[in-house]
Design an enzyme around this catalytic site. Structure first.
Site, short mmCIF file in Angstrom:
data_model
loop_
_atom_site.label_atom_id
_atom_site.label_comp_id
_atom_site.label_asym_id
_atom_site.label_seq_id
_atom_site.Cartn_x
_atom_site.Cartn_y
_atom_site.Cartn_z
N CYS A 222 -56.98 25.27 22.40
CA CYS A 222 -56.16 24.29 21.68
C CYS A 222 -56.16 24.59 20.17
CB CYS A 222 -56.70 22.89 21.97
SG CYS A 222 -56.05 21.58 20.93
N CYS B 298 -57.22 21.67 17.99
CA CYS B 298 -58.67 21.46 18.13
C CYS B 298 -59.43 22.41 17.23
CB CYS B 298 -59.10 21.69 19.58
SG CYS B 298 -58.39 20.53 20.77
#
Length: 146
Positions: free
Chosen positions: A68, A71
């Site tokens: 991600c 993230c």
């Protein structure tokens, strides 16, 4: 003298009693002898999650995944938050790929998702990456007084 706080060790997850007035001093685990606070996020798993979430300190969990992009952008913010907010708040990371059961338990549909727990209960939740000032503002609104 106030009642002691129950604080889980970041190394062995043993729950330790720590006088609230000595929280800023940190302390060492009665079992493994390691410092109770490391100034960096701890990794939570199915094995240690409930001990950390159920302790007396609020626990901010970053639900993330390696693949991600947002993230990865959020990672230094989480590191900075751990350094700044400990020992008032414990900061943790939970890899949703490795801990799919916990991600499902909390209904994680998008990442990064931040959930604040206090004494075993979810207090607040937000999704999406944010800069440190925005995270600090959000925490200022949702952190429990004690």
């Amino acid at each position: 003298m106030s009642a002691p706080l129950h604080v889980a060790c970041t190394h062995c997850a043993t729950v330790n009693r720590l006088p609230a007035e000595r929280l800023a001093e940190g302390g060492k685990c009665g079992r493994c002898g390691q410092p109770l606070f490391a100034g960096r996020p701890l990794t939570v798993t199915a094995q240690n999650f409930d001990r950390h979430a159920g302790a007396d300190l609020p626990l901010l969990v970053d639900f993330w995944a390696e693949w991600c992009g947002p993230c990865r952008m959020m990672a230094p913010v989480i590191e900075a938050a751990a350094a700044e907010f400990e020992p008032r708040l414990r900061v943790a990371k939970l890899d949703t790929e490795a801990e799919q059961g916990l991600a499902a338990r909390f209904g994680i549909r998008s990442i990064p998702t931040l959930i604040l727990f206090h004494k075993g209960r979810e207090v607040a939740r937000t999704a999406g990456a944010m800069p440190l000032p925005q995270l600090k503002a959000w925490l200022g609104q949702v952190l429990p007084a004690n």
